[in-house]
Design a protein around this motif. Structure first.
Motif, short mmCIF file in Angstrom:
data_model
loop_
_atom_site.label_atom_id
_atom_site.label_comp_id
_atom_site.label_asym_id
_atom_site.label_seq_id
_atom_site.Cartn_x
_atom_site.Cartn_y
_atom_site.Cartn_z
N VAL A 153 2.26 1.70 -3.43
CA VAL A 153 1.09 2.29 -4.48
C VAL A 153 0.66 3.66 -4.12
N CYS A 157 -6.35 3.02 -6.07
CA CYS A 157 -6.23 1.74 -5.63
C CYS A 157 -7.45 1.31 -4.63
N GLU A 166 0.98 -1.13 -0.23
CA GLU A 166 0.24 0.06 -0.01
C GLU A 166 0.73 1.25 0.06
N LEU A 193 -6.16 -1.68 -9.35
CA LEU A 193 -5.54 -0.60 -9.48
C LEU A 193 -6.08 0.24 -10.75
N ILE A 247 -0.22 5.22 -10.65
CA ILE A 247 -1.55 4.62 -9.92
C ILE A 247 -2.45 5.73 -9.64
N LEU A 292 5.06 -2.14 -11.80
CA LEU A 292 4.19 -2.80 -11.28
C LEU A 292 4.42 -4.42 -10.72
N LEU A 342 5.98 -4.37 -7.26
CA LEU A 342 5.56 -3.81 -5.94
C LEU A 342 5.66 -4.89 -4.87
#
Length: 163
Positions: free
Chosen positions: A83, A92, A80, A103, A89, A121, A124
């Protein structure tokens, strides 16, 4: 929250830059009570801010994609945070169902999306698997939370066409 508050919010939703005089006239109040109500809605968190709607294509962002993500839940906090720091992004959402998150990402073109997926991505924290859906055309971008709230308050949750 009463009908006047809903009408105020509806008017601000249409045009958040209008003057308090115009807003007050729309809802049938004088300026001071109108201003007081808006202030109360801001303090309570109903109004979380004011913004501008932007045309993504004009900004060189011609591709919108939804990425369904499954993660190692032990790394949820790291995921998180990553993100939140990623400018590609836009949204989310945690989800129920097969994906843990969805996303909404924006890119200049399909090659840019490919790069984002492969070199950004996919790295992540905790990412286990993802599925990408490319949006071809936006039919409805921004609905009205006020219209949805009015529908629920009116008890009209039935399907369109039900009598």
């Amino acid at each position: 929250m009463d009908a006047i508050d809903l009408t105020l919010l509806e008017a601000l939703e249409r045009d958040g830059r209008q003057s308090f005089g115009t807003l007050a006239e729309t809802v049938g109040l004088s300026k001071t009570p109108c201003w007081n109500r808006v202030q109360a809605l801001e303090r309570s968190g109903v109004i979380q801010g004011y913004g501008v709607e932007l045309d993504l294509r004009s900004l060189g962002l011609g591709v919108v994609a939804l990425v369904q993500v499954m993660i190692d839940f032990a790394r949820r906090a790291e995921f998180e945070q990553a993100v939140l720091e990623n400018p590609a992004i836009l949204e989310c959402h945690t989800t129920a169902g097969e994906a843990d998150y969805v996303l909404k990402v924006v890119c200049s073109d399909v090659d840019d999306l490919d790069d984002l997926l492969r070199y950004n991505l996919s790295l992540l924290p905790g990412l286990q698997r993802s599925t990408t859906i490319i949006c071809l055309k936006t039919v409805k971008q921004r609905g009205s939370p006020i219209a949805a709230a009015r529908r629920v308050r009116a008890g009209t949750r039935r399907k369109i066409g039900d009598r």
